[in-house]
Motif scaffolding. Structure first.
Motif, PDB file in Angstrom:
ATOM      1  N   SER A  51      15.933  10.075  -9.303  1.00 27.85           N
ATOM      2  CA  SER A  51      15.045  10.891  -8.470  1.00 27.85           C
ATOM      3  C   SER A  51      15.799  11.528  -7.318  1.00 27.85           C
ATOM      4  O   SER A  51      15.619  12.700  -7.021  1.00 27.85           O
ATOM      5  N   GLY A  53      13.299   7.303 -12.263  1.00 30.04           N
ATOM      6  CA  GLY A  53      12.284   8.351 -12.154  1.00 30.04           C
ATOM      7  C   GLY A  53      11.075   7.828 -11.407  1.00 30.04           C
ATOM      8  O   GLY A  53      10.475   6.827 -11.813  1.00 30.04           O
ATOM      9  N   SER A  54      10.712   8.494 -10.316  1.00 27.86           N
ATOM     10  CA  SER A  54       9.535   8.084  -9.545  1.00 27.86           C
ATOM     11  C   SER A  54       8.277   8.425 -10.322  1.00 27.86           C
ATOM     12  O   SER A  54       8.152   9.537 -10.837  1.00 27.86           O
ATOM     13  N   LYS A  55       7.378   7.451 -10.402  1.00 24.52           N
ATOM     14  CA  LYS A  55       6.086   7.698 -11.037  1.00 24.52           C
ATOM     15  C   LYS A  55       5.069   7.628  -9.914  1.00 24.52           C
ATOM     16  O   LYS A  55       4.859   6.556  -9.341  1.00 24.52           O
TER      17      LYS A  55
HETATM   18  C1  LIG Z   1       4.663   6.100  -5.267  1.00 23.98           C
HETATM   19  C2  LIG Z   1       5.939   6.503  -4.612  1.00 23.98           C
HETATM   20  C3  LIG Z   1       5.911   7.193  -3.401  1.00 23.98           C
HETATM   21  C4  LIG Z   1       7.117   7.571  -2.783  1.00 23.98           C
HETATM   22  N1  LIG Z   1       7.065   8.251  -1.589  1.00 23.98           N
HETATM   23  C5  LIG Z   1       8.228   8.627  -1.005  1.00 23.98           C
HETATM   24  C6  LIG Z   1       8.235   9.333   0.242  1.00 23.98           C
HETATM   25  O1  LIG Z   1       7.175   9.612   0.807  1.00 23.98           O
HETATM   26  N2  LIG Z   1       9.433   9.678   0.779  1.00 23.98           N
HETATM   27  C7  LIG Z   1      10.626   9.362   0.166  1.00 23.98           C
HETATM   28  O2  LIG Z   1      11.695   9.716   0.698  1.00 23.98           O
HETATM   29  N3  LIG Z   1      10.666   8.699  -0.994  1.00 23.98           N
HETATM   30  C8  LIG Z   1       9.490   8.316  -1.589  1.00 23.98           C
HETATM   31  N4  LIG Z   1       9.529   7.615  -2.772  1.00 23.98           N
HETATM   32  C9  LIG Z   1      10.840   7.157  -3.289  1.00 23.98           C
HETATM   33  C10 LIG Z   1      11.608   8.209  -4.068  1.00 23.98           C
HETATM   34  O3  LIG Z   1      10.740   8.952  -4.883  1.00 23.98           O
HETATM   35  C11 LIG Z   1      12.670   7.565  -4.971  1.00 23.98           C
HETATM   36  O4  LIG Z   1      12.038   6.650  -5.849  1.00 23.98           O
HETATM   37  C12 LIG Z   1      13.698   6.770  -4.253  1.00 23.98           C
HETATM   38  O5  LIG Z   1      14.339   7.627  -3.343  1.00 23.98           O
HETATM   39  C13 LIG Z   1      14.703   6.150  -5.220  1.00 23.98           C
HETATM   40  O6  LIG Z   1      15.575   7.122  -5.643  1.00 23.98           O
HETATM   41  P1  LIG Z   1      16.669   6.896  -6.810  1.00 23.98           P
HETATM   42  O7  LIG Z   1      17.509   8.127  -6.929  1.00 23.98           O
HETATM   43  O8  LIG Z   1      17.378   5.612  -6.575  1.00 23.98           O
HETATM   44  O9  LIG Z   1      15.622   6.873  -7.958  1.00 23.98           O
HETATM   45  P2  LIG Z   1      15.382   6.369  -9.399  1.00 23.98           P
HETATM   46  O10 LIG Z   1      16.561   5.816 -10.099  1.00 23.98           O
HETATM   47  O11 LIG Z   1      14.633   7.448 -10.021  1.00 23.98           O
HETATM   48  O12 LIG Z   1      14.485   5.046  -9.123  1.00 23.98           O
HETATM   49  C14 LIG Z   1      13.231   4.905  -9.314  1.00 23.98           C
HETATM   50  C15 LIG Z   1      12.827   3.603  -8.631  1.00 23.98           C
HETATM   51  O13 LIG Z   1      11.478   3.738  -8.246  1.00 23.98           O
HETATM   52  C16 LIG Z   1      10.727   2.691  -8.796  1.00 23.98           C
HETATM   53  N5  LIG Z   1       9.393   3.222  -9.085  1.00 23.98           N
HETATM   54  C17 LIG Z   1       9.097   4.350  -9.780  1.00 23.98           C
HETATM   55  N6  LIG Z   1       7.782   4.532  -9.824  1.00 23.98           N
HETATM   56  C18 LIG Z   1       7.222   3.496  -9.162  1.00 23.98           C
HETATM   57  C19 LIG Z   1       5.890   3.121  -8.884  1.00 23.98           C
HETATM   58  N7  LIG Z   1       4.858   3.844  -9.292  1.00 23.98           N
HETATM   59  N8  LIG Z   1       5.679   1.998  -8.180  1.00 23.98           N
HETATM   60  C20 LIG Z   1       6.704   1.227  -7.753  1.00 23.98           C
HETATM   61  N9  LIG Z   1       7.999   1.547  -7.983  1.00 23.98           N
HETATM   62  C21 LIG Z   1       8.250   2.671  -8.668  1.00 23.98           C
HETATM   63  C22 LIG Z   1      11.473   2.244 -10.037  1.00 23.98           C
HETATM   64  O14 LIG Z   1      11.139   0.910 -10.352  1.00 23.98           O
HETATM   65  C23 LIG Z   1      12.908   2.388  -9.542  1.00 23.98           C
HETATM   66  O15 LIG Z   1      13.230   1.274  -8.761  1.00 23.98           O
HETATM   67  C24 LIG Z   1       8.352   7.244  -3.407  1.00 23.98           C
HETATM   68  C25 LIG Z   1       8.372   6.581  -4.637  1.00 23.98           C
HETATM   69  C26 LIG Z   1       7.190   6.203  -5.238  1.00 23.98           C
HETATM   70  C27 LIG Z   1       7.256   5.472  -6.560  1.00 23.98           C
END
Ligand SMILES: Cc1cc2nc3c(=O)[nH]c(=O)nc-3n(C[C@H](O)[C@H](O)[C@H](O)COP(=O)(O)OP(=O)(O)OC[C@H]3O[C@@H](n4cnc5c(N)ncnc54)[C@H](O)[C@@H]3O)c2cc1C
Ligand code: SF4
Length: 330
Positions: free
Chosen positions: A11, A57-59
């Motif tokens: 994400s 991937g954020s869900k």
């Molecule tokens: C519901 C939600 C709201 C968010 N709001 C913000 C925000 O306001 N501002 C901000 O900066 N970032 C927010 N994030 C976090 C951001 O979208 C990324 O998930 C985070 O930065 C992690 O990035 P990455 O590149 O490591 O992601 P990725 O490798 O894509 O990691 C995804 C991670 O998110 C977790 N995840 C995905 N969907 C869900 C879910 N529905 N419930 C619980 N865990 C989940 C997975 O288990 C994994 O740990 C939010 C995430 C979620 C799920």
């Protein structure tokens, strides 16, 4: 933080995969949110690098933790290391269930969190969306463009075909950004501040380089904000740096464009009816979008913007476009 290997499948900067890889390399287990075959979002456990893609991937919907707290306890009792990732309330729920922190064996990631709609609301949206797409089967849903730093939802309609959503098809995300379909508890969230519950806090580092010292890396594919809540980073940094670029930045910069590290989403009066309307099977997505003021029909402006964006995608220039937009705007 920027993962050398996983940023383009993640994400933002891929920090989750880095931390997960660090735990898996020690024989540990990782918990996170994954889709099941019916596109319900549930917490599952994985212990191989290959399976991590299920969690990436954020869900933007509430994930069902099911019996994952119980499973975490059982892995800990068997001496395995565990990384649990979730929203602040899910991580708090885990610690409350366990009754202690298991420092050094249990690591947690709490995501900076805007709020979540219920799984029921997401299901109703998918059913309306399928109708708009000619009652086609939706086999996959992606909230974000993973090879870039953008929230551009897309649906999977066949093995290889993903279709970007436009106008009223995207009303779920329009409502999500405005926070009018969240669960009521999200408006009183105790975790929307800098007093964090997890070992690490992860978020998108929105605004990096715009509020503090210059950031020399290209941001177009995403940069992760990692808050080291328990001072563990000095011990593991050299290991993580084999696979990532890590730079210390100030907390002021981290908070500057991150409203959900300051306060919960305020409750809009639109919330009174929005969830009910989204779940009302007789209301179409176009009517929902129209009622809440989201784009629902083609205008000259939307047609031109759509054409230009389509061209940028087709030419493979999306990240160049993102770099320019990032430098000159918000
Ligand atoms: C519901 C939600 C709201 C968010 N709001 C913000 C925000 O306001 N501002 C901000 O900066 N970032 C927010 N994030 C976090 C951001 O979208 C990324 O998930 C985070 O930065 C992690 O990035 P990455 O590149 O490591 O992601 P990725 O490798 O894509 O990691 C995804 C991670 O998110 C977790 N995840 C995905 N969907 C869900 C879910 N529905 N419930 C619980 N865990 C989940 C997975 O288990 C994994 O740990 C939010 C995430 C979620 C799920
Ligand atoms: S906003 Fe708060 S209560 Fe709502 S899901 Fe996120 S952490 Fe939980």
């Amino acid at each position: 933080m920027i993962s050398n290997e996983y940023r383009k499948q993640s994400s933002s900067g891929g920090a989750f995969s880095l931390l997960a890889g660090w735990v898996i390399s020690q024989g540990g287990v990782v918990f996170g949110a994954a889709y099941d075959s019916r596109l319900a979002v549930k917490h599952i456990a994985v212990d191989t690098m290959a399976d991590l893609c299920k969690l990436r991937g954020s869900k933007y919907v509430q994930s069902d933790v099911g019996n994952s707290y119980k499973q975490v306890k059982s892995f800990l009792a068997n001496g395995r290391k565990v990384l649990f990732s979730g929203t602040g309330c899910q991580v708090a729920g885990l610690y409350a269930y366990l009754g202690k922190r298991y420092n050094g064996q249990l690591f947690t990631i709490d995501l900076v969190c805007h709020g979540v709609p219920s799984l029921g609301a997401f299901r109703c949206y998918l059913s309306k969306l399928s109708h708009v797409l000619g009652d086609r089967n939706i086999s996959g849903f992606r909230f974000r463009k993973l090879d870039s730093w953008s929230i551009i939802p897309a649906v999977q309609l066949s093995e290889s075909k993903w279709r970007l959503l436009r106008l009223s098809e995207n009303a779920y995300m329009d409502a999500f950004f405005e926070g009018i379909t969240f669960r009521e508890s999200c408006f009183h969230c105790q975790y929307c501040n800098t007093q964090r519950i997890g070992t690490f806090t992860l978020a998108d580092f929105w605004g990096i380089g715009r509020h503090g010292k210059h950031f020399r890396r290209n941001v177009a594919a995403g940069v992760s904000l990692v808050i080291d809540n328990t001072d563990i980073m000095p011990t593991i940094k050299s290991e993580l740096e084999k696979h990532a670029y890590i730079e210390e930045r100030s907390m002021e910069e981290a908070v500057a464009e991150q409203r959900n590290l300051k306060m919960p989403m305020p409750r809009s009066v639109k919330r009174d009816s929005a969830v009910k309307d989204l779940m009302d099977r007789s209301m179409s997505l176009a009517d929902f979008a129209k009622k809440y003021g989201y784009p629902y029909r083609v205008t000259l402006k939307s047609a031109i913007v759509g054409m230009v964006k389509g061209l940028i995608y087709a030419l493979g220039l999306y990240n160049v476009y993102k770099t320019v937009i990032y430098k000159f705007g918000k």
